[in-house]
Design an enzyme around this catalytic site. Structure first.
Site, PDB file in Angstrom:
ATOM      1  N   GLY A   1       0.859  -1.284   0.026  1.00  0.00           N
ATOM      2  CA  GLY A   1       0.007   0.050  -0.042  1.00  0.00           C
ATOM      3  C   GLY A   1       0.902   1.232  -0.099  1.00  0.00           C
ATOM      4  N   HIS A   2       1.803   1.088   0.845  1.00  0.00           N
ATOM      5  CA  HIS A   2       2.834   2.481   0.857  1.00  0.00           C
ATOM      6  C   HIS A   2       3.494   2.728  -0.570  1.00  0.00           C
ATOM      7  CE1 HIS A   2       2.883   1.367   5.377  1.00  0.00           C
ATOM      8  NE2 HIS A   2       2.318   2.693   5.210  1.00  0.00           N
TER       9      HIS A   2
ATOM     10  N   SER B   1      -0.747  -1.922   8.133  1.00  0.00           N
ATOM     11  CA  SER B   1       0.544  -2.332   8.951  1.00  0.00           C
ATOM     12  C   SER B   1       0.177  -3.244  10.364  1.00  0.00           C
ATOM     13  CB  SER B   1       1.421  -1.102   9.684  1.00  0.00           C
ATOM     14  OG  SER B   1       1.844  -0.414   8.532  1.00  0.00           O
ATOM     15  N   ARG B   2      -1.162  -2.870  10.780  1.00  0.00           N
ATOM     16  CA  ARG B   2      -1.943  -3.462  11.781  1.00  0.00           C
ATOM     17  C   ARG B   2      -2.349  -4.854  11.432  1.00  0.00           C
ATOM     18  NH1 ARG B   2      -2.995   1.989  13.375  1.00  0.00           N
ATOM     19  NH2 ARG B   2      -1.999   2.335  15.347  1.00  0.00           N
TER      20      ARG B   2
END
Ligand code: PAF
Length: 286
Positions: free
Chosen positions: A42-43, A192-193
């Site tokens: 995603g990043h 990230s979670r």
């Protein structure tokens, strides 16, 4: 400090504000991607959008204490700087800014950005002060990096909305670009979670995006009793063991609760699997 990349220029890793300012002073155009690290596809999609738009791509990695509540995961938030730098080098970023908390906040940050009251709803209702912390650090990062372009993900729809307001209301000469949410094949939004989920929770997690899609289908079939849809959807997820913060149908333009006159809508959801809070949203036309 540098990390090797497949592109001709190595990624430069800079941790202090003065060196970053000096490094960027001669750049013609800068596109900026603020992150908290623990990077995923995603990043990297946001970095790609930045790469297409400017000569110099700067990514920040800073786990911002100001946006975490007292009982949140600040201490445990995954810090994976070496792996992140390898990914950024591969993605063609030019500079990664990795300040310490003392570099960003040498003294108590008593001056804060107060976002509009919408920041107290949705994620802000469960995380009081969160968006003050986000808006304050983003304003500081914008002042430090001075980009012409900044790229944020649509997964954090409320954050994106507040950043757009920050730029508009403070006349910042920055174009905000929104990157599409990247998903696993299951539909689960990359986050990230997600790394906190155990195998059973990971299997269950894609239900959040599937359930939001059911809301979209329901509205498009002509059901405009939004309050009832929200309540039924929350109840459905709760019965399946989720702890639901909210399921909410909103105007995509104002983020206010949707009315029957709104055409551009967004359904947003936040719910927990165990301790792990997942968020997602779908934008749609009624
Ligand atoms: O979306 C994030 O990762 C953070 O909220 C941001 C924008 C980097 C500010 O700390």
């Amino acid at each position: 400090m540098t990390a090797h990349s497949t592109s001709s220029k190595p990624l430069e890793i800079i941790a202090d504000i003065a060196s970053l300012r000096q490094r960027l002073s001669a750049e013609g155009s800068i596109a900026f991607v603020p992150t908290m690290g623990n990077l995923h596809a995603g990043h990297l999609h946001l970095v790609k959008l930045a790469r297409e738009r400017a000569q110099c791509v700067v990514v920040s990695i800073f786990v911002n204490p100001l946006q975490f509540g007292a009982n949140e995961d600040l201490d445990n938030y995954p810090r994976t700087l070496q792996a992140d730098c390898a990914l950024l080098a591969e993605a063609g970023a030019d500079v990664v800014f990795t300040p310490s908390p003392a570099e960003m906040y040498p003294a108590t940050q008593t001056m804060r950005i107060t976002p509009p009251s919408i920041a107290n709803e949705l994620c802000g209702a469960a995380r009081p002060g969160h968006f003050d912390g986000v808006a304050t650090v983003v304003m500081k990062l914008f002042n430090i990096v001075q980009p012409q372009i900044a790229v944020f993900g649509r997964k954090d729809y409320q954050q994106l909305f507040i950043i757009r307001e920050l730029v508009r209301q403070f006349n910042l000469p920055i174009d905000i670009i929104a990157g599409e949410t990247q998903r696993e094949a299951s539909g689960l939004a990359l986050s990230s979670r997600n790394g906190y989920l155990n195998p059973a929770q990971k299997l269950e997690a894609p239900r959040l995006s599937r359930t939001l899609q059911l809301v979209v289908d329901n509205v498009r079939k002509g059901n405009h009793d939004y309050a009832a849809i929200e309540a039924q959807t929350s109840q459905y997820l709760t019965q399946l063991g989720w702890i639901v913060d909210y399921i909410s149908i909103r105007s995509a333009d104002t983020l206010l609760p949707a009315t029957v006159d709104d055409e551009a809508l967004v359904v947003l959801g936040a719910a927990r699997q165990g301790q792990t809070r997942l968020i997602d949203n779908i934008e749609f036309q009624r």
